[in-house]
Write a protein that holds these residues in place. Structure first.
Motif, PDB file in Angstrom:
ATOM      1  N   GLU A  17       1.016  -1.384  -0.058  1.00 48.85           N
ATOM      2  CA  GLU A  17       0.069   0.192   0.317  1.00 48.85           C
ATOM      3  C   GLU A  17       0.817   1.434   0.025  1.00 48.85           C
ATOM      4  N   GLY A  19       3.453   0.877  -1.739  1.00 50.34           N
ATOM      5  CA  GLY A  19       3.752   1.616  -3.009  1.00 50.34           C
ATOM      6  C   GLY A  19       4.946   0.724  -3.490  1.00 50.34           C
ATOM      7  N   TRP A  45      -6.593  -4.884  -1.461  1.00 48.06           N
ATOM      8  CA  TRP A  45      -5.646  -3.485  -0.846  1.00 48.06           C
ATOM      9  C   TRP A  45      -5.707  -2.853  -1.951  1.00 48.06           C
ATOM     10  N   ALA A  46      -5.242  -1.617  -2.043  1.00 47.03           N
ATOM     11  CA  ALA A  46      -4.758  -0.479  -2.759  1.00 47.03           C
ATOM     12  C   ALA A  46      -3.199   0.107  -2.994  1.00 47.03           C
ATOM     13  N   GLN A  47      -2.790   0.661  -3.742  1.00 46.64           N
ATOM     14  CA  GLN A  47      -1.772   1.870  -3.420  1.00 46.64           C
ATOM     15  C   GLN A  47      -2.377   3.034  -3.484  1.00 46.64           C
ATOM     16  N   ASP A  48      -3.804   3.618  -3.525  1.00 46.36           N
ATOM     17  CA  ASP A  48      -4.214   5.020  -3.179  1.00 46.36           C
ATOM     18  C   ASP A  48      -3.938   4.581  -1.728  1.00 46.36           C
ATOM     19  N   VAL A  49      -2.967   5.763  -1.991  1.00 50.64           N
ATOM     20  CA  VAL A  49      -2.408   6.397  -0.273  1.00 50.64           C
ATOM     21  C   VAL A  49      -4.418   7.125   0.433  1.00 50.64           C
ATOM     22  N   THR A  50      -5.038   7.300   0.080  1.00 52.09           N
ATOM     23  CA  THR A  50      -6.281   7.661   0.962  1.00 52.09           C
ATOM     24  C   THR A  50      -6.690   6.943   2.026  1.00 52.09           C
ATOM     25  N   PRO A  51      -7.475   5.415   0.724  1.00 58.17           N
ATOM     26  CA  PRO A  51      -8.463   4.635   2.100  1.00 58.17           C
ATOM     27  C   PRO A  51      -6.869   3.944   2.964  1.00 58.17           C
ATOM     28  N   GLN A  54      -6.773   6.575   6.143  1.00 56.54           N
ATOM     29  CA  GLN A  54      -8.234   6.386   6.778  1.00 56.54           C
ATOM     30  C   GLN A  54      -8.362   5.306   7.555  1.00 56.54           C
TER      31      GLN A  54
END
Length: 158
Positions: A17, A19, A45-51, A54
């Motif tokens: 997450e 990167g 899992w996501a590489q967008d750091v916003t979630p 949060q």
């Protein structure tokens, strides 16, 4: 390769997450890229750091420390849920009290009490909207909407 249980999936997730590529994580941790892909799909899992940010903020607010035992994490999350539920319950109770104020004003045909009921409704809405934002209650999940209507105009949903 090691058995699946031997991998530190929390660390792998955090690095992904943040990167890191699947290939780099596979080489670093000794697990297959396919295993990483399965976790990505299964756990979102996501590489967008916003979630990620949060989720981390929610964990910190709940008192969850990275690496803490599942029992401590469950207890902290349960306590945070209790605090949040208390806010929702208080909001509902306040609207029940307000309903009684309106009922009395109408029954007594008292313009002053009706005016107070209107001002009270507006004040409750403003304060509760702020609290809902502060507590993260409007993140797409509803626990029971309350519609506020003043003079026939829809003022919004709480």
């Amino acid at each position: 390769m090691s058995r699946r249980a031997d991998f530190d999936w929390e660390t792998i997730r955090a690095e992904y997450e943040a990167g890191s590529s699947q290939v780099a994580l596979s080489k670093k941790h000794g697990c297959s890229r396919g295993a990483i892909q399965k976790h990505i799909a299964a756990e979102g899992w996501a590489q967008d750091v916003t979630p990620v940010i949060q989720r981390k903020v929610a964990e910190k607010v709940a008192g969850v420390v990275a690496g803490c035992s599942p029992e401590k994490k469950a207890a902290a999350l349960d306590e945070a849920a209790d605090r949040t539920a208390a806010v929702v319950t208080r909001h509902r109770d306040e609207w029940d009290d307000h309903k009684q104020l309106v009922t009395n004003a109408i029954a007594e045909q008292d313009f002053g009490k009706a005016k107070l009921a209107k001002i009270t409704a507006e004040t409750l809405k403003i304060r509760q909207d702020g609290e809902r934002k502060a507590w993260g209650l409007d993140s797409g999940q509803r626990t029971g909407d309350i519609n506020v209507s003043i003079n026939g105009d829809d003022e919004g949903v709480l």
